[in-house]
Design a protein around this motif. Sequence first.
Motif, PDB file in Angstrom:
ATOM      1  N   TYR A 119      -6.464   1.295  -7.216  1.00  0.00           N
ATOM      2  CA  TYR A 119      -5.448   2.087  -7.930  1.00  0.00           C
ATOM      3  C   TYR A 119      -4.419   1.166  -8.572  1.00  0.00           C
ATOM      4  O   TYR A 119      -3.967   1.404  -9.688  1.00  0.00           O
TER       5      TYR A 119
ATOM      6  N   LEU B  23      -1.272  -1.133  10.367  1.00  0.00           N
ATOM      7  CA  LEU B  23      -2.150  -1.718  11.379  1.00  0.00           C
ATOM      8  C   LEU B  23      -1.760  -3.141  11.771  1.00  0.00           C
ATOM      9  O   LEU B  23      -2.310  -3.699  12.716  1.00  0.00           O
TER      10      LEU B  23
ATOM     11  N   PHE C 225      -7.478  -4.581   7.232  1.00  0.00           N
ATOM     12  CA  PHE C 225      -7.089  -3.323   7.877  1.00  0.00           C
ATOM     13  C   PHE C 225      -8.282  -2.550   8.423  1.00  0.00           C
ATOM     14  O   PHE C 225      -8.200  -1.923   9.474  1.00  0.00           O
TER      15      PHE C 225
ATOM     16  N   THR D 240       0.545   6.376  -7.001  1.00  0.00           N
ATOM     17  CA  THR D 240      -0.601   7.257  -7.242  1.00  0.00           C
ATOM     18  C   THR D 240      -0.118   8.698  -7.412  1.00  0.00           C
ATOM     19  O   THR D 240      -0.675   9.463  -8.196  1.00  0.00           O
ATOM     20  N   TRP D 241       0.944   9.055  -6.702  1.00  0.00           N
ATOM     21  CA  TRP D 241       1.521  10.393  -6.876  1.00  0.00           C
ATOM     22  C   TRP D 241       2.570  10.427  -7.994  1.00  0.00           C
ATOM     23  O   TRP D 241       3.336  11.388  -8.111  1.00  0.00           O
TER      24      TRP D 241
ATOM     25  N   LEU E 169      -6.817   5.906   1.474  1.00  0.00           N
ATOM     26  CA  LEU E 169      -5.631   5.209   1.991  1.00  0.00           C
ATOM     27  C   LEU E 169      -5.903   3.749   2.361  1.00  0.00           C
ATOM     28  O   LEU E 169      -4.994   2.933   2.370  1.00  0.00           O
ATOM     29  N   MET E 170      -7.162   3.433   2.675  1.00  0.00           N
ATOM     30  CA  MET E 170      -7.488   2.055   3.024  1.00  0.00           C
ATOM     31  C   MET E 170      -7.972   1.267   1.802  1.00  0.00           C
ATOM     32  O   MET E 170      -8.368   0.106   1.927  1.00  0.00           O
TER      33      MET E 170
ATOM     34  N   LEU F 288       1.854   1.769  -3.445  1.00  0.00           N
ATOM     35  CA  LEU F 288       0.743   2.282  -4.244  1.00  0.00           C
ATOM     36  C   LEU F 288       0.516   3.768  -4.007  1.00  0.00           C
ATOM     37  O   LEU F 288       0.131   4.502  -4.915  1.00  0.00           O
ATOM     38  N   MET F 289       0.738   4.232  -2.784  1.00  0.00           N
ATOM     39  CA  MET F 289       0.657   5.681  -2.532  1.00  0.00           C
ATOM     40  C   MET F 289       1.664   6.398  -3.428  1.00  0.00           C
ATOM     41  O   MET F 289       1.351   7.392  -4.072  1.00  0.00           O
TER      42      MET F 289
ATOM     43  N   ILE G  36      -5.383  11.573  -1.945  1.00  0.00           N
ATOM     44  CA  ILE G  36      -5.834  10.374  -2.654  1.00  0.00           C
ATOM     45  C   ILE G  36      -7.282  10.077  -2.272  1.00  0.00           C
ATOM     46  O   ILE G  36      -7.582   9.849  -1.111  1.00  0.00           O
TER      47      ILE G  36
ATOM     48  N   LEU H  21      -6.393   1.125  -1.614  1.00  0.00           N
ATOM     49  CA  LEU H  21      -5.459   1.406  -2.707  1.00  0.00           C
ATOM     50  C   LEU H  21      -5.407   0.295  -3.757  1.00  0.00           C
ATOM     51  O   LEU H  21      -4.794   0.468  -4.810  1.00  0.00           O
ATOM     52  N   VAL H  22      -6.082  -0.810  -3.491  1.00  0.00           N
ATOM     53  CA  VAL H  22      -6.018  -1.940  -4.420  1.00  0.00           C
ATOM     54  C   VAL H  22      -6.594  -1.567  -5.797  1.00  0.00           C
ATOM     55  O   VAL H  22      -6.069  -1.978  -6.835  1.00  0.00           O
TER      56      VAL H  22
ATOM     57  N   PHE I  22       0.814  -1.215   0.000  1.00  0.00           N
ATOM     58  CA  PHE I  22       0.000   0.000   0.000  1.00  0.00           C
ATOM     59  C   PHE I  22       0.848   1.265   0.000  1.00  0.00           C
ATOM     60  O   PHE I  22       0.507   2.271  -0.610  1.00  0.00           O
TER      61      PHE I  22
ATOM     62  N   PHE J  67      -3.098  -7.149  19.721  1.00  0.00           N
ATOM     63  CA  PHE J  67      -4.380  -7.647  20.229  1.00  0.00           C
ATOM     64  C   PHE J  67      -4.376  -9.173  20.367  1.00  0.00           C
ATOM     65  O   PHE J  67      -5.046  -9.729  21.227  1.00  0.00           O
TER      66      PHE J  67
ATOM     67  N   ARG K  31     -10.974  -3.970   9.532  1.00  0.00           N
ATOM     68  CA  ARG K  31     -11.317  -4.693  10.766  1.00  0.00           C
ATOM     69  C   ARG K  31     -10.391  -4.279  11.902  1.00  0.00           C
ATOM     70  O   ARG K  31     -10.813  -4.063  13.039  1.00  0.00           O
ATOM     71  N   LEU K  32      -9.105  -4.111  11.579  1.00  0.00           N
ATOM     72  CA  LEU K  32      -8.146  -3.722  12.618  1.00  0.00           C
ATOM     73  C   LEU K  32      -8.425  -2.321  13.136  1.00  0.00           C
ATOM     74  O   LEU K  32      -8.216  -2.033  14.316  1.00  0.00           O
ATOM     75  N   MET K  33      -8.889  -1.424  12.264  1.00  0.00           N
ATOM     76  CA  MET K  33      -9.303  -0.099  12.748  1.00  0.00           C
ATOM     77  C   MET K  33     -10.407  -0.258  13.793  1.00  0.00           C
ATOM     78  O   MET K  33     -10.366   0.347  14.859  1.00  0.00           O
TER      79      MET K  33
ATOM     80  N   MET L 274      -1.628   3.062   7.790  1.00  0.00           N
ATOM     81  CA  MET L 274      -0.916   2.197   6.847  1.00  0.00           C
ATOM     82  C   MET L 274      -0.108   1.122   7.583  1.00  0.00           C
ATOM     83  O   MET L 274       0.619   0.362   6.952  1.00  0.00           O
TER      84      MET L 274
ATOM     85  N   ILE M  40      -5.529   6.950  15.547  1.00  0.00           N
ATOM     86  CA  ILE M  40      -4.660   5.772  15.630  1.00  0.00           C
ATOM     87  C   ILE M  40      -3.231   6.174  15.274  1.00  0.00           C
ATOM     88  O   ILE M  40      -2.966   6.639  14.178  1.00  0.00           O
TER      89      ILE M  40
END
Lengths: 462, 462
Positions: free
Chosen positions: B423, A420, B167, A174-175, B417-418, A170-171, B380, B420-421, A167, A427, B169-171, A418, A380
């Motif tokens: 993209y 997590l 991710f 994307t830029w 940001l969550m 990919l950021m 993004i 990006l797939v 990810f 947990f 779910r983790l949030m 990004m 977070i």
Amino acid sequence: MSVKILLEESEIPRQWYNLAADLPTPMQPPLGPDGKPISPEMLAPVFPMNIIEQEVSQERWINIPEEILEILYRWRPTPLRRAFFLEKALGTPARIYYKDESVSPPGSHKPNTAVAQAWYNKQFGIKRITTETGAGQWGSALSFACCLLGLECKVYMVRISFDQKPFRRLMMETWGGKCIPSPSTETNAGRAILEQDPDTPGSLGIAISEAVEDAVTDETKQTRYSLGSVLNHVMLHQTIIGLEAKKQLAKIGEKKVDIVIGCAGGGSNYAGLSFPFMADKIAGADITIIPTEPTSCPTMTRGPFAYDFGDTAGMTPLLPMYSLGHTFVPPPIHAGGLRYHGIAPLVSQSIIEGLATPRAVHQTECYEAAVLFARTEGVIPAPETSHAIAAAIQEANKAKEEGKEKVILFNFSGHGLMDLVGYEKFFAGRLQDYPLPEELLNKSLLALKDLPKPKVAKSGRW
Amino acid sequence: MSVKILLEESEIPRQWYNLAADLPTPMQPPLGPDGKPISPEMLAPVFPMNIIEQEVSQERWINIPEEILEILYRWRPTPLRRAFFLEKALGTPARIYYKDESVSPPGSHKPNTAVAQAWYNKQFGIKRITTETGAGQWGSALSFACCLLGLECKVYMVRISFDQKPFRRLMMETWGGKCIPSPSTETNAGRAILEQDPDTPGSLGIAISEAVEDAVTDETKQTRYSLGSVLNHVMLHQTIIGLEAKKQLAKIGEKKVDIVIGCAGGGSNYAGLSFPFMADKIAGADITIIPTEPTSCPTMTRGPFAYDFGDTAGMTPLLPMYSLGHTFVPPPIHAGGLRYHGIAPLVSQSIIEGLATPRAVHQTECYEAAVLFARTEGVIPAPETSHAIAAAIQEANKAKEEGKEKVILFNFSGHGLMDLVGYEKFFAGRLQDYPLPEELLNKSLLALKDLPKPKVAKSGRW
């Protein structure tokens, strides 16, 4: 009182603060392979001359070009937040504030210097910038900055992170940044490593070597290299954080800060917040300044002050800094941005002077702090940032024990959206504290013996 | 002029706007399985009575409780941004503004209603809230809100998303929410489905059934269900977006907005921005209002106005809305939040009236728009949000052709940001436009024939 303290754009600081001008003992120069000081000209193939001038500047205040401010305005000034809900959960009489650098589009403080560096490169006629990235926070910030300024950006990303953290890559894409795994077949350094070990996970040291080689071998001479931490000009660009925070505290009538905290890998977010307060301390103010680091990569709390290379391969100049030795490989903690063997020379010299008191924190304590923060303040934190939060909580608990109304300020350097995976392990009870690999450390420190020694120059004022 | 227009906390709207009070034809009631209107009392096992009162309210303005504002202040008022850089890239004479709802900790507009709903539940003595989530944006927003208010939160997440999007779910878990894959073995509905098809990927319809069953079967009567879109009270809570935007435009002297745009799945972010402007339109202003949707899930542009169930299984009341039929399964576009067969009754009735002009956009055009936006404005976008951006670009290009200085406003409902797939697929050339599954749609629409029909009541004023 409000939970967030904002500044108008017109209140943004218009100069960066250069700590080098105020340190009572002068900074020692970087050295070349021959042990002699590096001259600005020797750095010219790597960095543009306008940035090299900043790197060696002794001016206290350096004007921020208007065009850089125009870009920073997209997310700056950043909010200063009062951590009312964390305070309440702790039952502390301390007032806790945090500077929220997570609001930038890439999600951290890194764009403060990425934008400045990209702009100076562009001014100097450079068309393309190379860099390395570990976990990807810096690579995405530089891609963002280059995108906004119309420069090409090439990021060598440590292969294991490239594979595990798609990810972040990919950021960058994307830029418009080009991100490839390191070691790559595109450089001599990369090819040599791959020949020896085709399955290598890569390292930051290798990635630096590739990015520098890419820059200096460009025949058009229009490529330069960019570094996201450690160097003086990077610390300089980040001081906008602390300068804004001072204005914000003044705005709400908070006259005195007792404790300033930042997490430190290369040192840039910590320096950005703390250096403007360190200026007050040099002028006589009573402030405790705490850079925090992982116990498993205890550069400031265990390393000697030494001349050492910035990279693993020993290709960079020697820098005077606290170091665990350039071959030290820290355990795989989630705070990838804090897994660095050295720390910025400016940060190092201020510790030598006694202006700052480093502290090491264990990974599980950091995640406990991060979860408490997320569940009270609502945001977070990045794993790196959690090291600052853990220290802030330690100080708030101490204030409670002492019954003192202390003012604590820390830098919220980035969000954790990004990153997590570490939370998942926490947990599930699968997160561990790594013991310091003492044998590895001793071996790594041995290599420092053959390098020149810096003077431990100290004014004795603190 | 500045790139961002901010409001002080003291300028935050202190009332929500209820469009129902101003629509020239009254809303038609939800119906029960017997075809008779649902009374507020019948909803009492599902929602707390204070929320049901809002659901049926005809009051134009409803006060926002101070304690809700205190929580919203953590990120509100949100910035209104002028898209200078996008305008420049397009060469348009239009002035483009976007309301940035991505700055909330969960990254979207969803917490505006999550916080309000959690607060009203708490006021009513409720201890625990259940909900469903598809892609996870709503589940994470409700977990966040419940965490800040000290309520338990249980999220039934569509199994395929649960597996593919760890991710999100983790949030939820970081904020203390409990998130399990649906269908689960914890409800009768879930067990029945699993018995038939142990490998089912799940669906939003199934997850709604489980969340509702969980709430209404709690013997302590201290659990209620919460929905993140579609219903009147959700639209109401989101109007703070448009009310802030109006103040911000007034602040910079922008007297007239020509075009207001929002992407619409259930309709809440679109309604939140547009309804306060629709009030002006009802009062005579010349404004074009455009809800945008995917061509592969064309609820507003292809669906009939019908009474239909909110869920696939047909367990909810019948709502008067544009619908593709509750059994319609949209193609797997990345904008998961727009893959819904219906659209909010308030949004539907305003379309019937001619107050809004829906538009459908293809997925690839949306990603092209999103990448242009990321590379000019620097942020993004979420895949859902890209549908609003695509329509804004269409309108900006039209203004260019016509040589008109139009003012375009759209809602930047969330960051990507969550997500990006999508993209990655776009850059790899693997992203496709799905044709509308006509056969499936016709079959799904057939089922509407056996349900009651709403009146297509229309004042004829637009």
